[in-house]
Design a protein around this motif. Structure first.
Motif, mmCIF file in Angstrom:
data_model
loop_
_atom_site.group_PDB
_atom_site.id
_atom_site.type_symbol
_atom_site.label_atom_id
_atom_site.label_comp_id
_atom_site.label_asym_id
_atom_site.label_seq_id
_atom_site.Cartn_x
_atom_site.Cartn_y
_atom_site.Cartn_z
ATOM 1 N N ILE A 63 0.833 -1.199 0.000
ATOM 2 C CA ILE A 63 0.000 0.000 0.000
ATOM 3 C C ILE A 63 0.870 1.253 0.000
ATOM 4 O O ILE A 63 0.608 2.223 -0.715
ATOM 5 N N ALA A 64 1.936 1.252 0.822
ATOM 6 C CA ALA A 64 2.824 2.413 0.884
ATOM 7 C C ALA A 64 3.539 2.635 -0.445
ATOM 8 O O ALA A 64 3.750 3.784 -0.857
ATOM 9 N N ASP A 65 3.923 1.557 -1.127
ATOM 10 C CA ASP A 65 4.585 1.684 -2.425
ATOM 11 C C ASP A 65 3.614 2.222 -3.472
ATOM 12 O O ASP A 65 3.998 3.012 -4.346
ATOM 13 N N LYS A 66 2.376 1.791 -3.379
ATOM 14 C CA LYS A 66 1.353 2.246 -4.330
ATOM 15 C C LYS A 66 1.001 3.710 -4.091
ATOM 16 O O LYS A 66 0.794 4.480 -5.025
ATOM 17 N N ASN A 67 0.963 4.082 -2.818
ATOM 18 C CA ASN A 67 0.586 5.448 -2.460
ATOM 19 C C ASN A 67 1.484 5.939 -1.325
ATOM 20 O O ASN A 67 1.148 5.778 -0.149
ATOM 21 N N PRO A 68 2.635 6.527 -1.663
ATOM 22 C CA PRO A 68 3.557 7.008 -0.621
ATOM 23 C C PRO A 68 2.939 8.036 0.321
ATOM 24 O O PRO A 68 3.458 8.248 1.416
ATOM 25 N N ASP A 69 1.849 8.663 -0.103
ATOM 26 C CA ASP A 69 1.187 9.654 0.747
ATOM 27 C C ASP A 69 0.248 9.019 1.775
ATOM 28 O O ASP A 69 -0.399 9.734 2.538
ATOM 29 N N ASN A 70 0.164 7.696 1.779
ATOM 30 C CA ASN A 70 -0.631 7.017 2.812
ATOM 31 C C ASN A 70 0.211 7.007 4.085
ATOM 32 O O ASN A 70 1.007 6.102 4.327
ATOM 33 N N LEU A 71 0.031 8.034 4.893
ATOM 34 C CA LEU A 71 0.889 8.221 6.062
ATOM 35 C C LEU A 71 0.602 7.205 7.159
ATOM 36 O O LEU A 71 1.473 6.925 7.993
ATOM 37 N N TYR A 72 -0.592 6.662 7.171
ATOM 38 C CA TYR A 72 -0.914 5.595 8.117
ATOM 39 C C TYR A 72 -0.003 4.392 7.843
ATOM 40 O O TYR A 72 0.621 3.841 8.753
ATOM 41 N N ALA A 73 0.104 4.013 6.566
ATOM 42 C CA ALA A 73 0.971 2.894 6.199
ATOM 43 C C ALA A 73 2.432 3.223 6.498
ATOM 44 O O ALA A 73 3.180 2.376 7.010
ATOM 45 N N GLN A 74 2.848 4.447 6.201
ATOM 46 C CA GLN A 74 4.237 4.843 6.466
ATOM 47 C C GLN A 74 4.554 4.777 7.955
ATOM 48 O O GLN A 74 5.628 4.301 8.357
ATOM 49 N N MET A 75 3.632 5.250 8.790
ATOM 50 C CA MET A 75 3.844 5.200 10.235
ATOM 51 C C MET A 75 3.979 3.769 10.719
ATOM 52 O O MET A 75 4.858 3.435 11.518
ATOM 53 N N MET A 76 3.106 2.896 10.259
ATOM 54 C CA MET A 76 3.145 1.513 10.715
ATOM 55 C C MET A 76 4.427 0.801 10.255
ATOM 56 O O MET A 76 5.005 0.013 11.002
ATOM 57 N N LEU A 77 4.899 1.108 9.053
ATOM 58 C CA LEU A 77 6.154 0.523 8.602
ATOM 59 C C LEU A 77 7.328 1.072 9.411
ATOM 60 O O LEU A 77 8.298 0.352 9.685
ATOM 61 N N GLY A 78 7.241 2.336 9.805
ATOM 62 C CA GLY A 78 8.271 2.900 10.663
ATOM 63 C C GLY A 78 8.315 2.207 12.010
ATOM 64 O O GLY A 78 9.385 1.851 12.523
ATOM 65 N N LEU A 79 7.154 1.977 12.585
ATOM 66 C CA LEU A 79 7.086 1.287 13.868
ATOM 67 C C LEU A 79 7.559 -0.160 13.723
ATOM 68 O O LEU A 79 8.207 -0.706 14.619
ATOM 69 N N GLY A 80 7.235 -0.760 12.575
ATOM 70 C CA GLY A 80 7.721 -2.111 12.324
ATOM 71 C C GLY A 80 9.234 -2.146 12.214
ATOM 72 O O GLY A 80 9.881 -3.101 12.665
ATOM 73 N N GLY A 81 9.811 -1.101 11.630
ATOM 74 C CA GLY A 81 11.261 -1.013 11.543
ATOM 75 C C GLY A 81 11.906 -0.925 12.915
ATOM 76 O O GLY A 81 12.955 -1.538 13.165
ATOM 77 N N ILE A 82 11.281 -0.178 13.821
ATOM 78 C CA ILE A 82 11.784 -0.105 15.191
ATOM 79 C C ILE A 82 11.714 -1.479 15.836
ATOM 80 O O ILE A 82 12.658 -1.943 16.478
ATOM 81 N N GLN A 83 10.579 -2.152 15.658
ATOM 82 C CA GLN A 83 10.395 -3.450 16.288
ATOM 83 C C GLN A 83 11.442 -4.461 15.828
ATOM 84 O O GLN A 83 11.941 -5.257 16.618
ATOM 85 N N SER A 84 11.799 -4.394 14.545
ATOM 86 C CA SER A 84 12.748 -5.359 13.998
ATOM 87 C C SER A 84 14.193 -4.890 14.096
ATOM 88 O O SER A 84 15.111 -5.597 13.684
ATOM 89 N N GLY A 85 14.398 -3.680 14.638
ATOM 90 C CA GLY A 85 15.755 -3.164 14.784
ATOM 91 C C GLY A 85 16.323 -2.564 13.515
ATOM 92 O O GLY A 85 17.516 -2.251 13.455
ATOM 93 N N GLN A 86 15.487 -2.345 12.487
ATOM 94 C CA GLN A 86 15.941 -1.727 11.235
ATOM 95 C C GLN A 86 15.739 -0.214 11.326
ATOM 96 O O GLN A 86 14.866 0.365 10.690
ATOM 97 N N TYR A 87 16.607 0.411 12.110
ATOM 98 C CA TYR A 87 16.400 1.815 12.465
ATOM 99 C C TYR A 87 16.556 2.757 11.282
ATOM 100 O O TYR A 87 15.828 3.760 11.188
ATOM 101 N N ASP A 88 17.497 2.485 10.382
ATOM 102 C CA ASP A 88 17.675 3.359 9.217
ATOM 103 C C ASP A 88 16.409 3.381 8.366
ATOM 104 O O ASP A 88 15.952 4.445 7.929
#
Length: 280
Positions: A191-216
């Motif tokens: 969804i984020a790739d299809k619509n980069p302006d979907n900030l809900y998806a971007q936020m959740m992927l950011g939080l997922g990155g924190i959870q998995s230790g992929q901070y960059d």
């Protein structure tokens, strides 16, 4: 996540955000919540067990009120009566007993009978909020299952609702309802790739990155959010915390200072100011 809080508003919740970001963020090299959950799989609760758990903390009068509501459906238009009772139970649990989880659960039960996309997604997001802040793994799992069921029903009505699709993905990512959390990440990333302006998806992927230790990667997601929402306090605090963990003190201090522009709560401001001083 209270433990990676939902996209919260500011006001009185700023302190809660700070308590999370400064107290529970996962440092590099440590086990992530997902890994811990996999290693220590939670016991699965059923709904009756959850309700019983919450009832244990009530007094006799409160229990009697709930039993009265639970038994108030009589012959006749049972469906409409049941919807009304579920709304009453939701209101009583949430407004009188201040139990957001049970309030959301009964709102969801009413929404299932109403079969309204709006009501299903509203209740699902309430449950998702509770899931994201839950500290008990078994309760978190139960909340994820409840939220996913509602999102799934909403998607039957409207298969093109990206918000509901992200909601399902979040259940997989953070609710421990699957041995493969990537199932959720991939759905949200699509969804984020299809619509980069979907900030809900971007936020959740950011939080997922924190959870998995992929901070960059997490930082990239949060930067995307703040470009569109410069006052998104959660994204700002996440960026500050990430850069601090990465050892980039100038960037961390920059984002903590940015956060001060949007926070008026004295305790929260002092927490940030102390954090900035520690980085200098």
């Amino acid at each position: 996540m209270r433990k990676q809080q939902w996209i919260l508003g500011l006001s009185g919740l700023a302190v809660l955000l700070l308590l999370f970001f400064f107290g529970n963020t996962i440092p590099p090299g440590k086990s992530t919540p997902a890994a811990a959950a996999t290693a220590n799989a939670p016991a699965h609760l059923n709904t009756d067990e959850v309700i019983s758990q919450f009832k244990r903390g009530l007094d006799t009068q409160q229990i009697q009120k709930i039993i009265q509501l639970e038994n108030s459906v009589v012959r006749g238009d049972v469906r409409d009566q049941q919807i009304h009772v579920y709304h009453q139970l939701s209101s009583y649990w949430a407004d009188t007993l201040h139990n957001a989880i049970m309030g959301a659960y009964y709102a969801g039960e009413a929404a299932k009978l109403e079969n309204s996309e709006k009501n299903l997604t509203f209740a699902a997001h309430l449950l998702l909020d509770d899931m994201m802040s839950a500290t008990d793994a078994s309760q978190q799992h139960w909340l994820a299952e409840q939220a996913k069921e509602l999102f799934d029903k909403a998607l039957v009505i409207n298969p093109n609702n990206d918000s509901s699709k992200v909601g399902v993905g979040v259940c997989y990512m953070f609710g421990n309802i699957s041995d493969n959390p990537m199932q959720g990440i991939l759905a949200i990333r699509e969804i984020a790739d299809k619509n980069p302006d979907n900030l809900y998806a971007q936020m959740m992927l950011g939080l997922g990155g924190i959870q998995s230790g992929q901070y960059d990667k997490a930082a990239e997601r949060f930067l995307t959010v703040v470009k569109k929402q410069p006052d998104n306090i959660e994204a700002i605090l996440n960026l500050a915390s990430i850069y601090e963990h990465l050892g980039n003190k100038p960037e961390a201090a920059k984002w903590y200072k940015n956060a001060l522009n949007y926070i008026q709560v004295p305790r929260a401001r002092k927490e940030i100011e102390d954090r900035i001083k520690s980085l200098q």
